[in-house]
Structures are given as structure tokens and as C-alpha cells.
Design a protein around this motif. Structure first.
Motif, PDB file in Angstrom:
ATOM      1  N   SER A  92       0.795  -1.232   0.000  1.00 14.35           N
ATOM      2  CA  SER A  92       0.000   0.000   0.000  1.00 14.35           C
ATOM      3  C   SER A  92       0.822   1.274   0.000  1.00 14.35           C
ATOM      4  O   SER A  92       0.372   2.317  -0.466  1.00 14.35           O
ATOM      5  CB  SER A  92      -0.917   0.021   1.225  1.00 14.35           C
ATOM      6  N   LYS A 112       0.178   7.080   2.593  1.00 13.96           N
ATOM      7  CA  LYS A 112      -0.832   8.003   2.073  1.00 13.96           C
ATOM      8  C   LYS A 112      -0.476   9.459   2.345  1.00 13.96           C
ATOM      9  O   LYS A 112      -1.326  10.323   2.401  1.00 13.96           O
ATOM     10  CB  LYS A 112      -2.187   7.688   2.686  1.00 13.96           C
ATOM     11  N   GLY A 149       1.482  -2.116  -4.865  1.00 15.63           N
ATOM     12  CA  GLY A 149       0.194  -2.630  -5.296  1.00 15.63           C
ATOM     13  C   GLY A 149       0.293  -4.121  -5.587  1.00 15.63           C
ATOM     14  O   GLY A 149       1.144  -4.827  -5.030  1.00 15.63           O
ATOM     15  N   GLN A 208      -5.283  -0.697  -1.611  1.00 13.01           N
ATOM     16  CA  GLN A 208      -5.273   0.577  -0.880  1.00 13.01           C
ATOM     17  C   GLN A 208      -5.715   0.424   0.566  1.00 13.01           C
ATOM     18  O   GLN A 208      -5.444   1.298   1.397  1.00 13.01           O
ATOM     19  CB  GLN A 208      -6.184   1.595  -1.575  1.00 13.01           C
ATOM     20  N   SER A 209      -6.392  -0.680   0.903  1.00 12.36           N
ATOM     21  CA  SER A 209      -6.952  -0.852   2.247  1.00 12.36           C
ATOM     22  C   SER A 209      -5.913  -1.293   3.273  1.00 12.36           C
ATOM     23  O   SER A 209      -6.248  -1.441   4.446  1.00 12.36           O
ATOM     24  CB  SER A 209      -8.088  -1.885   2.205  1.00 12.36           C
ATOM     25  N   VAL A 255      -3.006   0.273   4.121  1.00  7.77           N
ATOM     26  CA  VAL A 255      -2.123   1.337   4.594  1.00  7.77           C
ATOM     27  C   VAL A 255      -1.887   1.210   6.096  1.00  7.77           C
ATOM     28  O   VAL A 255      -2.831   1.156   6.885  1.00  7.77           O
ATOM     29  CB  VAL A 255      -2.713   2.726   4.263  1.00  7.77           C
TER      30      VAL A 255
END
Length: 503
Positions: free
Chosen positions: A43, A46, A74, A313-314, A316
């Protein structure tokens, strides 16, 4: 000058074959990374574009900072893992050559002392302290996250304040995406991470030893848990989660490899057992390469399944991405069987991390012990317990050095420090091979890296390349650590080492 490795008084009993070495390597490599750091590697961070400190060095040099902080690999984490295995294979062969020449129980510190001199030995010893400490801090934070998941499985929900680090690089959210803590500091302390390190420190002071049979059993349990996850996950994979495959391109792949690199450092346990090999010329390459192949296949299987189960993305700042993915899916219609799979994976992950913590916490205290015995650190660090015959003072120092930061910092920060320390150590080992080839070309080598200088040079190049995938702030912290170490060396260690009298 390095002592003669053929002196019988300096040799250990040669009992290890290629498959014993492979079991040793798999036991060391399969630990925390496959269950914890893999989420961060997938990930990334962010952070916003304005947070320049999290931009990887390679992006900064190439003016690609528009990626917005730190990119993850990814679904392309599979390529990152293959790259890491390749680099470890190159470095592992360099380790094997030095280990077959130097008759002292192996470590990069020992090799550097024998090949590159006292100053470089101090630098790499100081670096190994950071490497081992960072690795175990990361493992302990991952362990704590899995303990929290285990409690959750039984319906127990302690306050987030006492089960999460005081500093969170990307904040903390629950499974529904609700923000619990914003990025930065908050009032709290990761008690499970702190306690597991101290409990293992007590065990190590008392002289806990792992037999070959216990190690083999641990390997089987860990591999069993991984296989259970993989086969259970196959029925819940959504191929759409693999698109786009490489959302951040080459930069993300490189960064993912840089993040997860430290999880492979256990392979050096194979090379450092060179003295105990029956046929080091044959057994070492087989043990190292087989370890890397088996571990890479297992990592790839987990990475492919994990990125197919949930959106990349989940993950992080998730220190337990595998079990959390199972938890999310178990709440969906038809997902109840995953509730029990999650328990099996939790138990396997916890056992794997405990064994990793024991091995590397022991290794860190032995670095302190060896440096003290050479006069580079105060003699108290090489003091042996009168009853347990262990370096108790070094073990306690190492324990608190790891336990306190484990309660304060999150997994992203700690993994980065371990990675840059590991890559730097690997680079120096590869340089050591080149130096010895020049200084002592005729010296007998139980194993010789094939291809002349090509493999050591490639190892150095790829280590530097992966180091460039780490963020700027990590390089800054690493240089501060080295400056502190050099200050200690020139003002203290240099005047008290075993070579001080001959200067």
C-alpha cells in the motif's frame, strides 16, 4: 590477518547438510514479513505531496515527487519479491565465501573486522545494532497487532490507546474506515509489543536454546499456516483487485522491495553456519538458493492471494494485513468459514514471530557482546552471568533498546530503519569479498563466488538501488545514527580497542 580456518581448535563439528541448512534458513526468513510488513509494501504511504520526507530518494533525484509521498507496489508486489530474492541470492553467495574463510561464528561484523579493518568493523557493528533492533521492533509491533486480532477473535476489545503505538505515521482507522487517530503523536503505548520483548529478554538471559528438532517443527507449523491461508483464499479472490497491476510503476515496485527487504535477512543464518557444513562448496549454495526459492514462492503465494482478496489501498499502515483481510471477508455472506481460517493463521503467525524475535534478539545481544570483547564497547557489555553463562547485561540493554521504541513507534518507521541498516550491511559484505580477492587471492576458500567480481559488484549495485527506494527521512535518520557511532568510536572505542596499543 585472519586466522587459519583449518586449525582444528578453531573448527566446529561438521554435521550440517544442505537440507538442514535449508530448514534453518526457512525458519529464519518465514517470520514477520509475510504476515505484517507485506501490507505496507503493497500500500505504501498516504502522505501528501507536501510531505517531502516520505518521498523515496530515487523519486526525489528523478523529480517524480508528484506521486504524493511514498508509493506502494500494489499487486506488483510479486515483482518486488522476485527482485529482493535476486539481490539476496547475490549477497548470500558473498556471505558464503566469507563464512567459508573466516573460522569465527559468522556475522557481518566479524567479516568486516577480518577484511576491512577496525573502523569499518565498528561502522558495520553499529549498523548491525540498528538492523537487529529495527527488525525486532518491527516484528514486535506486528506481533502486538496479531495479539489484538486474537483477542478480537474471542470477543475481547481492549482500548486502542494501549494497543497502538504513540506515534502513527498515517494515523489509525478501524475496519469500517473510521478515523481513530490522526497521523502523528497521541497519548498511548503499545503494551503487547513492549511486553513480548521483555518476556523474551528474560528467557534469553536464562539461556533459552532452540534445538534443530524444535526449529523444524516451527518451520512446519509456519508453512502449514501459510498453505491453509492460500488454499482457503483461492475461493474468495476477486481478479478486479489486481487492476491496475502496478499502480505506481517502477517506482512503486522498487519501493515495495525496499520496504519488505529486511524480512529476508534470515537467509544469512545459512551462510554463517559454514564451519558446520559437511561440504561447504556444495551445501552452502544449495542451502542459500533453496531457502530463497522456497521462501519466495511462499511470499508470492501470500502476496497474490492477499491482493486478490481485498483492494491494495486498504492495507495502509496495517501491521496484520493477512488476518485483517480474513476478518473483513468473514463478515460477508458466505464468509463464515474464514472465521476459523483466521484463527489458524493467527496461531501460525504468532509462533513465527516469536521464533524470529528470539533469534534476532539473541543475535543483537551477541553483537554488543562481540564488540565489547574486542574493546570497542565498555567491558560490562561482555560480562557473563555467573549462573546462566549468558551475556546478561548486553541482553538486558538490547531488550530495553527494542521494547521501549516498540511501544512508541509504528511499523512503517521501524521497518525502514531496519531495511537501510540491512542493505548497508549486505553492501559491506560484498565489498569485503572484493577486498579479500585482491589482498589474499591465494587463500583457501571453502566456497568461492563464481564469475569473479561480477556477482559482488552486482550485489553492491542492487543494494544501493534498493536503498534509493527508501524515503529521504530514513536516510537522514541513518546518517545521524552513523555520525553518533563515529563520534563514539573516535572519542572512546579507538583508544580502548585491542589494537590501541600498537598505534
Amino acid at each position: 590477518m585472519i586466522k587459519d580456518s583449518e586449525n582444528p581448535e578453531n573448527c566446529l563439528k561438521k554435521t550440517l547438510g544442505p537440507w538442514s541448512l535449508t530448514a534453518l534458513g526457512i525458519g529464519a526468513v518465514i517470520g514477520s514479513g509475510i504476515f505484517t510488513v507485506i501490507g505496507t509494501a503493497i500500500s505504501g504511504s498516504k502522505a501528501s505531496v507536501a510531505d517531502w520526507s516520505k518521498i523515496p530518494v530515487a523519486d526525489f533525484l528523478l523529480h517524480h515527487s508528484a506521486l504524493g509521498g511514498r508509493p506502494g507496489a500494489g499487486p506488483a508486489i510479486a515483482i518486488s519479491l522476485i527482485l529482493v530474492a535476486f539481490v539476496c541470492g547475490l549477497t548470500g553467495l558473498c556471505y558464503a565465501e566469507l563464512a567459508s574463510m573466516i573460522p569465527i561464528a559468522g556475522s557481518a561484523y566479524t567479516y568486516a573486522y577480518a577484511t576491512l579493518g577496525e573502523l569499518v568493523a565498528w561502522i558495520i557493528g553499529w549498523d548491525l545494532i540498528l538492523e537487529y533492533a529495527g527488525s525486532n521492533m518491527t516484528v514486535s509491533v506486528g506481533f502486538a497487532a496479531h495479539v489484538v486480532d486474537l483477542l478480537d477473535w474471542f470477543g475481547l476489545h481492549p482500548s486502542a490507546r494501549w494497543i497502538s503505538p504513540a506515534y502513527l505515521s498515517d494515523g489509525l482507522t478501524d475496519l469500517q474506515g473510521n478515523t481513530l487517530y490522526n497521523p502523528g503523536w497521541h497519548f498511548g503505548f503499545n503494551i503487547p509489543a513492549f511486553l513480548v520483548v521483555l518476556l523474551l529478554t528474560v528467557l534469553l538471559v536464562r539461556g533459552i536454546q532452540e534445538s534443530a528438532k524444535a526449529n523444524n517443527a516451527m518451520v512446519l507449523i509456519k508453512i502449514g499456516a501459510i498453505l491453509v491461508f492460500v488454499f482457503a483464499a483461492l475461493g474468495y479472490i476477486h481478479p478486479g483487485n489486481w487492476h491496475p497491476y502496478a499502480p505506481h510503476g517502477v517506482s512503486g515496485i522498487l519501493t515495495g522491495g525496499s520496504i519488505i527487504f529486511f524480512t529476508y535477512i534470515g537467509f544469512d543464518s545459512v551462510s554463517t553456519a559454514a564451519e558446520e557444513c559437511k561440504q561447504p562448496q556444495r551445501d552452502l549454495p544449495i542451502g542459500i538458493i533453496t531457502t530463497l526459492i522456497v521462501c519466495t514462492v511462499l511470499y508470492l503465494a501470500v502476496a497474490i492471494c492477499l491482493t486478490g482478496l481485498v483492494p491494495w489501498q486498504s492495507m495502509v499502515d496495517d501491521a496484520a494485513p493477512v488476518v485483517n483481510a480474513l476478518k473483513k471477508l468473514s463478515h460477508l455472506p458466505g464468509g463464515h468459514p474464514l472465521h476459523w481460517i483466521r484463527l489458524v493463521v493467527l496461531i501460525g503467525a504468532l509462533m513465527g514471530m516469536i521464533s524470529s524475535l528470539l533469534v534476532y534478539q539473541l543475535g543483537q545481544s551477541r553483537v554488543w557482546f562481540s564488540m565489547s570483547r574486542d574493546g570497542l564497547l565498555p567491558r560490562i557489555f561482555s560480562r557473563v552471568h555467573p549462573v546462566f553463562r549468558t551475556p546478561s547485561f548486553s541482553t538486558w540493554v538490547a531488550g530495553f533498546l527494542v521494547a521501549i521504541p516498540s511501544g512508541l513507534f509504528d511499523i512503517e518507521l521501524l521497518a525502514d530503519l531496519s531495511n537501510i541498516g540491512t542493505l548497508f550491511a549486505f553492501m559491506l559484505v560484498s565489498i569485503g569479498v572484493l577486498v579479500l580477492r585482491y589482498r589474499e587471492p591465494e587463500r583457501r576458500r571453502g566456497f568461492r563466488v563464481p564469475g569473479g567480481p561480477v556477482i559482488p559488484v552486482l550485489s553492491i549495485f542492487f543494494c544501493i538501488l534498493l536503498m534509493c527506494g527508501l524515503p529521504i527521512i530514513t536516510w537522514f535518520r541513518f546518517f545521524i545514527w552513523l555520525v553518533i557511532g563515529l563520534g563514539i568510536y573516535f572519542f572512546y572505542s579507538r583508544h580502548r580497542s585491542e589494537f590501541a596499543k600498537v598505534r
